[in-house]
Design a protein around this motif. Structure first.
Motif, PDB file in Angstrom:
ATOM      1  N   PHE A   1       1.297  -8.290  16.367  1.00 20.26           N
ATOM      2  CA  PHE A   1       0.411  -8.435  15.599  1.00 20.26           C
ATOM      3  C   PHE A   1      -1.184  -8.357  16.119  1.00 20.26           C
ATOM      4  CE2 PHE A   1       3.478 -10.137  13.007  1.00 20.26           C
ATOM      5  CZ  PHE A   1       3.403  -9.675  11.654  1.00 20.26           C
ATOM      6  N   ARG A   2      -1.055  -8.362  17.469  1.00 18.70           N
ATOM      7  CA  ARG A   2      -2.444  -8.280  18.033  1.00 18.70           C
ATOM      8  C   ARG A   2      -2.307  -6.756  18.616  1.00 18.70           C
ATOM      9  NH1 ARG A   2      -4.435 -11.706  23.009  1.00 18.70           N
ATOM     10  NH2 ARG A   2      -2.647 -10.579  23.912  1.00 18.70           N
ATOM     11  N   GLY A   3      -1.393  -6.229  18.490  1.00 20.54           N
ATOM     12  CA  GLY A   3      -1.254  -4.730  19.217  1.00 20.54           C
ATOM     13  C   GLY A   3      -1.414  -3.684  18.200  1.00 20.54           C
ATOM     14  N   THR A   4      -1.128  -4.204  16.936  1.00 23.72           N
ATOM     15  CA  THR A   4      -1.337  -2.924  15.928  1.00 23.72           C
ATOM     16  C   THR A   4      -2.619  -3.275  15.053  1.00 23.72           C
ATOM     17  OG1 THR A   4       0.116  -4.062  14.424  1.00 23.72           O
ATOM     18  CG2 THR A   4       1.119  -2.356  15.876  1.00 23.72           C
ATOM     19  N   PRO A   5      -3.069  -2.282  14.390  1.00 20.17           N
ATOM     20  CA  PRO A   5      -4.272  -2.333  13.741  1.00 20.17           C
ATOM     21  C   PRO A   5      -3.941  -3.218  12.645  1.00 20.17           C
ATOM     22  CG  PRO A   5      -4.079  -0.149  13.939  1.00 20.17           C
ATOM     23  CD  PRO A   5      -2.712  -0.584  14.574  1.00 20.17           C
ATOM     24  N   LEU A   6      -4.884  -4.063  11.987  1.00 22.06           N
ATOM     25  CA  LEU A   6      -4.813  -4.862  10.819  1.00 22.06           C
ATOM     26  C   LEU A   6      -4.494  -3.880   9.755  1.00 22.06           C
ATOM     27  CD1 LEU A   6      -4.850  -7.548   9.304  1.00 22.06           C
ATOM     28  CD2 LEU A   6      -7.555  -7.542   9.755  1.00 22.06           C
ATOM     29  N   LEU A   7      -5.339  -3.057   9.371  1.00 18.14           N
ATOM     30  CA  LEU A   7      -5.189  -2.040   8.542  1.00 18.14           C
ATOM     31  C   LEU A   7      -3.678  -1.469   8.531  1.00 18.14           C
ATOM     32  CD1 LEU A   7      -6.651  -0.670   6.101  1.00 18.14           C
ATOM     33  CD2 LEU A   7      -7.195   1.218   7.765  1.00 18.14           C
ATOM     34  N   LEU A   8      -3.177  -1.335   9.550  1.00 18.04           N
ATOM     35  CA  LEU A   8      -1.661  -0.969   9.501  1.00 18.04           C
ATOM     36  C   LEU A   8      -0.878  -1.766   8.850  1.00 18.04           C
ATOM     37  CD1 LEU A   8       0.444   1.249  10.405  1.00 18.04           C
ATOM     38  CD2 LEU A   8       0.478   0.172  12.588  1.00 18.04           C
ATOM     39  N   GLN A   9      -0.937  -3.166   9.466  1.00 18.69           N
ATOM     40  CA  GLN A   9      -0.198  -4.242   8.971  1.00 18.69           C
ATOM     41  C   GLN A   9      -0.323  -4.469   7.179  1.00 18.69           C
ATOM     42  OE1 GLN A   9      -1.661  -7.262  11.469  1.00 18.69           O
ATOM     43  NE2 GLN A   9      -1.281  -6.194  13.066  1.00 18.69           N
ATOM     44  N   LEU A  10      -1.674  -4.131   6.723  1.00 18.91           N
ATOM     45  CA  LEU A  10      -1.891  -4.392   5.669  1.00 18.91           C
ATOM     46  C   LEU A  10      -1.084  -3.208   4.668  1.00 18.91           C
ATOM     47  CD1 LEU A  10      -3.780  -6.140   3.897  1.00 18.91           C
ATOM     48  CD2 LEU A  10      -5.439  -4.399   4.044  1.00 18.91           C
ATOM     49  N   PHE A  11      -1.134  -1.789   5.091  1.00 15.01           N
ATOM     50  CA  PHE A  11      -0.404  -0.923   4.664  1.00 15.01           C
ATOM     51  C   PHE A  11       1.116  -1.100   4.638  1.00 15.01           C
ATOM     52  CE2 PHE A  11      -3.698   2.470   5.532  1.00 15.01           C
ATOM     53  CZ  PHE A  11      -4.591   1.919   4.637  1.00 15.01           C
ATOM     54  N   ILE A  12       1.544  -1.696   5.729  1.00 16.65           N
ATOM     55  CA  ILE A  12       3.042  -2.001   5.756  1.00 16.65           C
ATOM     56  C   ILE A  12       3.519  -2.924   4.846  1.00 16.65           C
ATOM     57  CG2 ILE A  12       4.978  -3.204   7.172  1.00 16.65           C
ATOM     58  CD1 ILE A  12       3.559  -2.082   9.689  1.00 16.65           C
ATOM     59  N   ILE A  13       2.578  -4.003   4.533  1.00 14.69           N
ATOM     60  CA  ILE A  13       3.109  -5.074   3.614  1.00 14.69           C
ATOM     61  C   ILE A  13       2.818  -4.626   2.237  1.00 14.69           C
ATOM     62  CG2 ILE A  13       2.254  -7.360   2.524  1.00 14.69           C
ATOM     63  CD1 ILE A  13       1.887  -7.886   5.476  1.00 14.69           C
ATOM     64  N   PHE A  14       1.967  -3.827   2.079  1.00 16.67           N
ATOM     65  CA  PHE A  14       1.551  -3.408   0.635  1.00 16.67           C
ATOM     66  C   PHE A  14       2.242  -2.222   0.093  1.00 16.67           C
ATOM     67  CE2 PHE A  14      -1.336  -1.621  -2.787  1.00 16.67           C
ATOM     68  CZ  PHE A  14      -1.327  -2.697  -3.780  1.00 16.67           C
ATOM     69  N   TYR A  15       2.181  -1.115   0.885  1.00 14.74           N
ATOM     70  CA  TYR A  15       2.989   0.268   0.813  1.00 14.74           C
ATOM     71  C   TYR A  15       4.354   0.133   1.098  1.00 14.74           C
ATOM     72  CZ  TYR A  15      -1.739   1.670  -0.743  1.00 14.74           C
ATOM     73  OH  TYR A  15      -3.063   1.822  -1.249  1.00 14.74           O
ATOM     74  N   ALA A  16       4.626  -0.097   2.391  1.00 17.67           N
ATOM     75  CA  ALA A  16       5.826   0.283   2.962  1.00 17.67           C
ATOM     76  C   ALA A  16       6.968  -0.612   2.514  1.00 17.67           C
ATOM     77  CB  ALA A  16       5.845   0.173   4.574  1.00 17.67           C
ATOM     78  N   ILE A  17       6.713  -1.893   2.419  1.00 17.82           N
ATOM     79  CA  ILE A  17       7.745  -2.854   1.859  1.00 17.82           C
ATOM     80  C   ILE A  17       8.402  -2.503   0.577  1.00 17.82           C
ATOM     81  CG2 ILE A  17       8.291  -5.379   1.493  1.00 17.82           C
ATOM     82  CD1 ILE A  17       6.979  -6.100   3.965  1.00 17.82           C
ATOM     83  N   PRO A  18       7.580  -2.458  -0.447  1.00 20.10           N
ATOM     84  CA  PRO A  18       7.910  -1.982  -1.664  1.00 20.10           C
ATOM     85  C   PRO A  18       9.002  -0.769  -1.634  1.00 20.10           C
ATOM     86  CG  PRO A  18       5.820  -2.426  -2.020  1.00 20.10           C
ATOM     87  CD  PRO A  18       6.175  -2.455  -0.534  1.00 20.10           C
ATOM     88  N   ILE A  19       8.816   0.295  -0.561  1.00 15.36           N
ATOM     89  CA  ILE A  19       9.625   1.509  -0.710  1.00 15.36           C
ATOM     90  C   ILE A  19      10.804   1.353  -0.020  1.00 15.36           C
ATOM     91  CG2 ILE A  19       9.694   3.813   0.457  1.00 15.36           C
ATOM     92  CD1 ILE A  19       6.581   3.904   0.263  1.00 15.36           C
ATOM     93  N   ILE A  20      10.602   0.116   1.247  1.00 13.56           N
ATOM     94  CA  ILE A  20      11.934  -0.014   1.853  1.00 13.56           C
ATOM     95  C   ILE A  20      12.939  -0.821   0.832  1.00 13.56           C
ATOM     96  CG2 ILE A  20      12.771  -1.624   3.517  1.00 13.56           C
ATOM     97  CD1 ILE A  20      10.004  -1.074   5.082  1.00 13.56           C
ATOM     98  N   TYR A  21      12.330  -1.825   0.081  1.00  9.33           N
ATOM     99  CA  TYR A  21      13.175  -2.485  -0.779  1.00  9.33           C
ATOM    100  C   TYR A  21      13.587  -1.626  -1.794  1.00  9.33           C
ATOM    101  CZ  TYR A  21      14.269  -6.481  -3.942  1.00  9.33           C
ATOM    102  OH  TYR A  21      14.725  -7.355  -4.707  1.00  9.33           O
ATOM    103  N   LEU A  22      12.853  -0.570  -2.192  1.00 11.13           N
ATOM    104  CA  LEU A  22      13.490   0.387  -3.454  1.00 11.13           C
ATOM    105  C   LEU A  22      14.708   1.205  -2.522  1.00 11.13           C
ATOM    106  CD1 LEU A  22      13.078   1.804  -5.998  1.00 11.13           C
ATOM    107  CD2 LEU A  22      11.661   3.441  -4.961  1.00 11.13           C
ATOM    108  N   ASP A  23      14.238   1.699  -1.647  1.00 10.49           N
ATOM    109  CA  ASP A  23      15.439   2.290  -0.833  1.00 10.49           C
ATOM    110  C   ASP A  23      16.877   1.609  -0.647  1.00 10.49           C
ATOM    111  OD1 ASP A  23      13.866   4.472  -0.920  1.00 10.49           O
ATOM    112  OD2 ASP A  23      13.478   4.339   1.229  1.00 10.49           O
ATOM    113  N   ALA A  24      16.513   0.254  -0.450  1.00 10.33           N
ATOM    114  CA  ALA A  24      17.582  -0.413  -0.065  1.00 10.33           C
ATOM    115  C   ALA A  24      18.412  -1.055  -1.355  1.00 10.33           C
ATOM    116  CB  ALA A  24      17.295  -2.034   0.717  1.00 10.33           C
ATOM    117  N   THR A  25      17.665  -1.165  -2.480  1.00 10.09           N
ATOM    118  CA  THR A  25      18.261  -1.880  -3.627  1.00 10.09           C
ATOM    119  C   THR A  25      18.214  -1.156  -4.889  1.00 10.09           C
ATOM    120  OG1 THR A  25      16.024  -3.194  -4.283  1.00 10.09           O
ATOM    121  CG2 THR A  25      17.642  -4.306  -2.645  1.00 10.09           C
TER     122      THR A  25
END
Lengths: 234, 252
Positions: free
Chosen positions: A71-95
């Motif tokens: 969490f210190r080594g990656t940009p905050l913006l990236l973390q925000l994208f992962i939570i907002f954009y990536a997680i729903p896609i991962i969830y969609l792919d999985a379920t």
């Protein structure tokens, strides 16, 4: 956010109309909410991660190290994208089920997780700066590690934590402008929208003034807290 | 009754062996002063007794109960930590640097351990603390923070703090070494008072005059072993060992 659509109804004016005022107010609230939620959760979980870093338990040690590392080594913006954009896609792919993350929740989570990593290091350093004799005296009096930490060591770190905590809060407050990328209207995005709509630069001045106003309050409050908490030091 | 007993205790820090087989037994009411050059293992011995340091080899008994037994850094008995903890609270410790809790007032320094370790009732703990503070002559300072006290006063609070846990044995690790010379006397007076009241005491000190006056037994440590022991007259006035003589010559 509904008010945002009619900023430009009034044309190029420098004085804020009521709609704009409320929009800026709402944006300021978004900014403040995210910063305050993040500093509170960051401080709480920061203590946990810091104790993990100091722990003799290998697993706790490695986990907390990895947490801070990521969490210190990656940009905050990236973390925000992962939570907002990536997680729903991962969830969609999985379920195969679609779901949307509420942007405000995403911002709370991302900023809290990120603040936790920074605050954990600050808290760890503060704990390590307390003289080793304090832990020895606590143990010699029969206290457990937990009692020594909660009653003796950690209370002594409060004063040392105030300044870096204020620093972190100010950083968070300014970094909240990143949430404009996930469809949130924070203070900066609100004013920028007005500026583009009207072609007037004055909105940036308003934004700067509000940011400065907020950070000044933080600075003053934290200065007072530092003095109060250090009352036992001559 | 034997209050503490060390049997063949060794302690190494990595390659450095600080205690090389120490045997010591202290009886109830006895005042034992431990002298010796720095690095001779005096402080380490005290710190091993209340397990601030873990011994590498040997056995420790507190009031005839085994509290630790190790060989080659291996814990042979695996004594339940709660038992060890309760045995170790029989030993009060006073440190060279006082180690008072700076964020707590004087009275809170004295009451905190009884309150959270022994779960003593707050009223009782405070009454006891006030008694102890008046014994060390500091009742009027009860609401001050340690930073407002002189070194000698801080050390006396530290003594009261240790006594608040009602230890059976008091250990002092160079209690006056960090003090300005004019403040040494008040701390020694408090310790003398304790000795007169029959407290069992183990004192690491460089105050030879004090040792001669209050000690029942003086121990001279050198190179991680007890080199000579006996009454103050024997060890301090008529030492038999060359190393004791040369040490005393250097410091007197």
């Amino acid at each position: 956010m509904g008010q945002c659509s009619n900023f430009y109804d009034e044309g190029k004016i420098n004085v804020l109309n009521e709609t704009q005022l409320w929009a800026i107010f709402d944006g300021t609230i978004v900014t403040l909410e995210i910063a305050i939620v993040a500093i509170i959760f960051g401080a709480i979980f920061g203590v946990v991660v810091a104790l993990g870093r100091l722990s003799k338990n290998k697993v706790a040690n490695v986990l907390s190290w990895l947490y801070i590392w990521f969490f210190r080594g990656t940009p905050l913006l990236l973390q925000l994208f992962i939570i907002f954009y990536a997680i729903p896609i991962i969830y969609l792919d999985a379920t195969g089920i679609t779901f949307e993350v509420n942007p405000m929740i995403a911002a709370f989570v991302a900023f809290s997780l990120n603040a936790t990593a920074y605050l954990a290091e600050i808290i760890r350093a503060a704990i390590e700066s307390i003289d080793g004799g304090q832990m020895e005296a606590s143990k010699a009096l029969g206290m457990s590690y937990r009692q020594a930490m909660t009653k003796i060591i950690i209370p002594q770190t409060y004063k040392r934590l105030v300044a870096p905590l204020g620093n972190e809060l100010i950083m968070l407050l300014k970094d909240t402008s990143l949430v404009s990328t996930i469809a949130l209207f924070d203070l900066l995005r609100t004013t920028k929208t007005m500026a583009s709509a009207t072609g007037s630069w004055i909105y940036y001045i308003y934004a700067a003034a509000i940011y400065l106003f907020l950070t000044t309050i933080i600075q003053v409050v934290f200065d007072i807290m530092e003095k109060k908490l250090g009352i036992y030091e001559r | 009754m034997s209050m503490v007993k060390l049997v063949n205790v060794r302690k190494s820090f990595g390659d450095l062996e600080v205690l090389k087989g120490v045997n010591l037994e202290v009886q109830q009411g006895e005042v034992v002063c431990i002298i010796g050059a720095s690095g001779s293992g005096k402080s380490t011995m005290l710190r091993c007794l209340n397990q601030l340091e873990r011994i590498s080899d040997g056995e420790i008994y507190i009031e005839d109960v085994l509290s630790d037994k190790r060989a080659n850094n291996k814990d042979l008995m695996k004594i339940d930590p709660v038992t060890v903890q309760s045995l170790c609270t029989e030993l009060g410790m006073v440190f060279q640097n006082f180690n008072l809790f700076p964020h707590l007032t004087v009275i809170d320094n004295v009451t905190i351990a009884p309150l959270i370790v022994k779960k003593t009732d707050k009223k009782i703990a405070e009454t006891r603390a006030l008694d102890l503070l008046s014994m060390v002559g500091l009742s009027e300072k009860k609401d001050e923070y340690p930073s407002r006290l002189s070194g000698g006063q801080q050390q006396r609070v530290a003594i009261a703090r240790a006594l608040a846990m009602d230890p059976k044995i008091m250990m002092f690790d160079e209690p006056t070494s960090a003090l300005d010379p004019e403040l040494v006397g008040e701390v020694l007076a408090t310790m003398r008072h304790l000795a007169e009241k029959g407290m069992t005491m183990l004192i690491v000190t460089h105050e030879i005059g004090f040792a001669r006056e209050v000690a029942d037994r003086v121990i001279f440590m050198d190179g991680g072993v007890i080199c000579e022991e006996g009454t103050p007259e024997e060890v301090l006035l008529n030492p038999k060992e060359e190393r004791t003589k040369s040490f005393l010559n250097k410091i007197l």
